[in-house]
Design an enzyme around this catalytic site. Sequence first.
Site, PDB file in Angstrom:
ATOM      1  N   LYS A 140      14.381   3.766  -5.518  1.00 54.58           N
ATOM      2  CA  LYS A 140      13.743   2.775  -4.675  1.00 54.58           C
ATOM      3  C   LYS A 140      12.274   2.653  -5.281  1.00 54.58           C
ATOM      4  O   LYS A 140      11.713   1.604  -5.459  1.00 54.58           O
ATOM      5  CB  LYS A 140      13.840   2.730  -3.095  1.00 54.58           C
ATOM      6  CG  LYS A 140      15.067   2.543  -2.732  1.00 54.58           C
ATOM      7  CD  LYS A 140      14.981   2.499  -1.155  1.00 54.58           C
ATOM      8  CE  LYS A 140      14.191   3.733  -0.454  1.00 54.58           C
ATOM      9  NZ  LYS A 140      15.217   4.839  -0.689  1.00 54.58           N
TER      10      LYS A 140
ATOM     11  N   ARG B  80      14.672   1.049   8.236  1.00 55.55           N
ATOM     12  CA  ARG B  80      15.460   2.346   8.136  1.00 55.55           C
ATOM     13  C   ARG B  80      16.591   2.294   9.117  1.00 55.55           C
ATOM     14  O   ARG B  80      17.431   3.025   9.161  1.00 55.55           O
ATOM     15  CB  ARG B  80      14.713   3.549   8.171  1.00 55.55           C
ATOM     16  CG  ARG B  80      14.095   4.072   6.707  1.00 55.55           C
ATOM     17  CD  ARG B  80      14.924   5.197   6.469  1.00 55.55           C
ATOM     18  NE  ARG B  80      14.317   6.178   5.360  1.00 55.55           N
ATOM     19  CZ  ARG B  80      13.572   6.320   4.695  1.00 55.55           C
ATOM     20  NH1 ARG B  80      12.521   5.407   4.617  1.00 55.55           N
ATOM     21  NH2 ARG B  80      13.460   7.459   3.980  1.00 55.55           N
TER      22      ARG B  80
ATOM     23  N   ARG C 282      13.369  16.543  -8.070  1.00 51.57           N
ATOM     24  CA  ARG C 282      12.570  15.569  -8.295  1.00 51.57           C
ATOM     25  C   ARG C 282      10.877  16.189  -8.027  1.00 51.57           C
ATOM     26  O   ARG C 282      10.841  17.095  -7.368  1.00 51.57           O
ATOM     27  CB  ARG C 282      12.625  14.524  -7.096  1.00 51.57           C
ATOM     28  CG  ARG C 282      11.573  13.582  -6.975  1.00 51.57           C
ATOM     29  CD  ARG C 282      12.435  12.492  -6.059  1.00 51.57           C
ATOM     30  NE  ARG C 282      12.151  12.673  -4.716  1.00 51.57           N
ATOM     31  CZ  ARG C 282      12.524  11.631  -3.666  1.00 51.57           C
ATOM     32  NH1 ARG C 282      12.923  10.480  -4.185  1.00 51.57           N
ATOM     33  NH2 ARG C 282      12.404  11.889  -2.444  1.00 51.57           N
TER      34      ARG C 282
ATOM     35  N   ARG D 118       8.241  17.534  -3.177  1.00 47.78           N
ATOM     36  CA  ARG D 118       7.783  17.356  -1.885  1.00 47.78           C
ATOM     37  C   ARG D 118       8.766  18.120  -0.933  1.00 47.78           C
ATOM     38  O   ARG D 118       9.722  18.672  -1.222  1.00 47.78           O
ATOM     39  CB  ARG D 118       8.561  15.787  -1.514  1.00 47.78           C
ATOM     40  CG  ARG D 118       7.625  14.526  -2.002  1.00 47.78           C
ATOM     41  CD  ARG D 118       8.581  13.386  -1.838  1.00 47.78           C
ATOM     42  NE  ARG D 118       9.418  13.123  -0.696  1.00 47.78           N
ATOM     43  CZ  ARG D 118      10.029  12.057  -0.432  1.00 47.78           C
ATOM     44  NH1 ARG D 118       9.715  11.024  -1.433  1.00 47.78           N
ATOM     45  NH2 ARG D 118      10.633  11.898   0.596  1.00 47.78           N
TER      46      ARG D 118
ATOM     47  N   ARG E 181      18.591  14.074   5.636  1.00 49.84           N
ATOM     48  CA  ARG E 181      18.124  12.653   5.139  1.00 49.84           C
ATOM     49  C   ARG E 181      19.429  11.941   4.589  1.00 49.84           C
ATOM     50  O   ARG E 181      19.512  10.364   4.851  1.00 49.84           O
ATOM     51  CB  ARG E 181      17.219  12.782   3.947  1.00 49.84           C
ATOM     52  CG  ARG E 181      15.856  13.451   4.556  1.00 49.84           C
ATOM     53  CD  ARG E 181      15.115  13.786   3.685  1.00 49.84           C
ATOM     54  NE  ARG E 181      14.630  12.920   2.566  1.00 49.84           N
ATOM     55  CZ  ARG E 181      14.262  13.061   1.329  1.00 49.84           C
ATOM     56  NH1 ARG E 181      14.309  14.578   0.817  1.00 49.84           N
ATOM     57  NH2 ARG E 181      13.889  12.142   0.321  1.00 49.84           N
TER      58      ARG E 181
HETATM   59  P1  AMP Z   1      10.938   8.458   1.833  1.00 48.51           P
HETATM   60  O1  AMP Z   1       9.612   8.732   1.324  1.00 48.51           O
HETATM   61  O2  AMP Z   1      11.141   7.045   1.980  1.00 48.51           O
HETATM   62  O3  AMP Z   1      12.099   9.098   1.479  1.00 48.51           O
HETATM   63  O4  AMP Z   1      10.638   8.778   3.398  1.00 48.51           O
HETATM   64  C1  AMP Z   1       9.987  10.141   3.610  1.00 48.51           C
HETATM   65  C2  AMP Z   1      10.303  10.403   5.172  1.00 48.51           C
HETATM   66  O5  AMP Z   1       9.468   9.801   5.787  1.00 48.51           O
HETATM   67  C3  AMP Z   1      11.649   9.921   5.691  1.00 48.51           C
HETATM   68  O6  AMP Z   1      12.829  11.128   5.576  1.00 48.51           O
HETATM   69  C4  AMP Z   1      11.403   9.833   7.214  1.00 48.51           C
HETATM   70  O7  AMP Z   1      11.163  10.997   7.871  1.00 48.51           O
HETATM   71  C5  AMP Z   1      10.092   9.053   7.161  1.00 48.51           C
HETATM   72  N1  AMP Z   1      10.021   7.972   7.028  1.00 48.51           N
HETATM   73  C6  AMP Z   1       9.796   6.891   5.834  1.00 48.51           C
HETATM   74  N2  AMP Z   1      10.167   5.530   6.142  1.00 48.51           N
HETATM   75  C7  AMP Z   1      10.494   5.598   7.567  1.00 48.51           C
HETATM   76  C8  AMP Z   1      10.867   4.781   8.345  1.00 48.51           C
HETATM   77  N3  AMP Z   1      11.006   3.247   7.996  1.00 48.51           N
HETATM   78  N4  AMP Z   1      11.214   4.964   9.619  1.00 48.51           N
HETATM   79  C9  AMP Z   1      11.222   6.115  10.104  1.00 48.51           C
HETATM   80  N5  AMP Z   1      10.837   7.347   9.467  1.00 48.51           N
HETATM   81  C10 AMP Z   1      10.399   6.981   7.942  1.00 48.51           C
END
Ligand code: AMP
Length: 209
Positions: free
Chosen positions: A13, A88, A122, A153, A164
Amino acid sequence: MNLVFLGPPGAGKGTQAAVVSQALRIPHISTGDMFRKAMREGTPTGLKARAFIEQGKLVPDSVTIEMVRERLSEDDCKNGYLLDGFPRNLLQAEALAEFSQLDAAVNIAVADEKLIARLSGRRFCPKCSGTFHITKLADEKICPNCGAELVQRADDNPATIANRLSVYHAETSPLTAFYAQKGLLKEVDGDLPMEVVTAEIGKALAVEL
Ligand code: AMP
């Protein structure tokens, strides 16, 4: 164009959103990037988010929705935006529908087995937010875009990846039905080479990428 990119963690994404937002000249808004920046800067949002992110759980809706609502009210979103990682869950999707009208939700689909390999290899650039896979890097430690030092990360470890993915299946994947019902869903196969996925997104949105 107001867009949402859906898909499991590791589907690509962020990579696709960077290309599409640049081509369409709309801001790429990644809630994950916003939270990581807030954590680095030690802001109140960063402090609230840290424990959830480290465990691979969703940050509470009240925090996340408010952060996105504020961001979308900024001037650079007037001509459109690309949301990556938000919504989400259904509550976030319903909240978004109250404060903004979407043109499309692009779902980038990839099978779980592939995602685990992608996420564990990654690397992330804290300076330019680029994401790379170790198999494609000449030097695992150096960002090929800006030369900064790459990091892994904290949430790309096996236990957190498993959480996740299960959060994704339980809470986020129902959003494809939500947007299909509204006639907004565009499905794209995320298992194709990166450039082909970009071309498929262009076709689905009927835009030149
Ligand atoms: P990502 O970089 O999109 O994989 O997000 C990393 C982490 O940030 C996720 O595993 C969640 O803990 C938090 N996070 C990101 N976007 C959201 C969202 N829309 N709602 C809740 N937590 C989020």
